[in-house]
Design an enzyme around this catalytic site. Structure first.
Site, PDB file in Angstrom:
ATOM      1  N   SER A  98      16.260  78.270  35.684  1.00 13.53           N
ATOM      2  CA  SER A  98      16.301  79.787  35.871  1.00 13.53           C
ATOM      3  C   SER A  98      15.913  80.292  34.970  1.00 13.53           C
ATOM      4  O   SER A  98      15.858  79.792  33.674  1.00 13.53           O
ATOM      5  CB  SER A  98      17.929  80.009  36.387  1.00 13.53           C
ATOM      6  OG  SER A  98      17.846  81.304  36.309  1.00 13.53           O
TER       7      SER A  98
ATOM      8  N   TYR B  34      25.850  79.575  33.738  1.00  9.06           N
ATOM      9  CA  TYR B  34      24.524  79.238  34.319  1.00  9.06           C
ATOM     10  C   TYR B  34      23.686  79.358  33.240  1.00  9.06           C
ATOM     11  O   TYR B  34      22.703  78.644  33.738  1.00  9.06           O
ATOM     12  CB  TYR B  34      24.683  80.176  35.547  1.00  9.06           C
ATOM     13  CG  TYR B  34      23.418  79.867  36.534  1.00  9.06           C
ATOM     14  CD1 TYR B  34      23.413  78.745  37.322  1.00  9.06           C
ATOM     15  CD2 TYR B  34      22.181  80.787  36.426  1.00  9.06           C
ATOM     16  CE1 TYR B  34      22.394  78.690  38.050  1.00  9.06           C
ATOM     17  CE2 TYR B  34      21.213  80.326  37.173  1.00  9.06           C
ATOM     18  CZ  TYR B  34      21.016  79.439  38.156  1.00  9.06           C
ATOM     19  OH  TYR B  34      20.065  79.283  38.962  1.00  9.06           O
TER      20      TYR B  34
END
Length: 168
Positions: A142, A155
């Site tokens: 990501s 994350y």
């Protein structure tokens, strides 16, 4: 022509990016293995959609952060197709909160799903790839791993690095 009959595993492929990747490989004529641990209804829907494109699709419910479940998943893949040619490590989860509000168990769950799973699944895939002297492992990440995000600390820390590419 290159992709026809290649065996591809896409982890975390019940929806989103994983589903799109699995769909693309199915359209190319690959034998596609889709996987999820928690989104089983969506996994079944994706499976039904992919079967309309390509009959060579199987779905496997497995927690890719659990070594025993990963080994069971690969037994199914090897029993069905005999090998794996392409692995896409796509499984990932997020927890939205400040690190000061994050419990250690949440940290472990995110790290195990987003990082440990890539290690476990890659290790199992390598057996076939090394034996056949070919294969590719693709780790999906990501942008938050590069730039960070407010309330996405776990994350942002956990996506696998995508800068390193190597094919056998």
């Amino acid at each position: 022509i290159f992709f026809i009959d290649k065996v591809v595993l896409v982890t975390g492929s019940s929806r989103g990016i994983g589903k799109a990747i699995a769909t693309a490989f199915a359209k190319l004529g690959c034998k596609v293995v889709i996987n999820s641990n928690s989104n089983i209804d969506q996994l079944k829907e994706t499976y039904e959609e992919l079967l309309k494109i390509n009959p060579n699709v199987i779905m496997i419910k497995a927690d890719v952060s659990d070594p025993n479940e990963v080994e069971s998943m690969f037994r199914i893949i090897y029993d069905t197709y005999g090998r794996i040619d392409i692995l896409v490590n796509n499984a990932g989860i997020s927890r939205t909160n400040l690190i000061s509000d994050t419990k250690f168990g949440e940290w472990q769950q995110v790290i195990n799903t987003n990082l440990t799973s890539a290690f476990l699944v890659s290790k199992c895939a390598l057996n076939s790839m090394l034996f056949n002297k070919q294969g590719s492992i693709i780790n999906i990440s990501s942008m938050w791993g590069t730039v960070g995000a407010s309330c996405e600390t776990l994350y942002s820390i956990s996506p696998p690095v995508t800068e390193i590419k190597r094919s056998l």
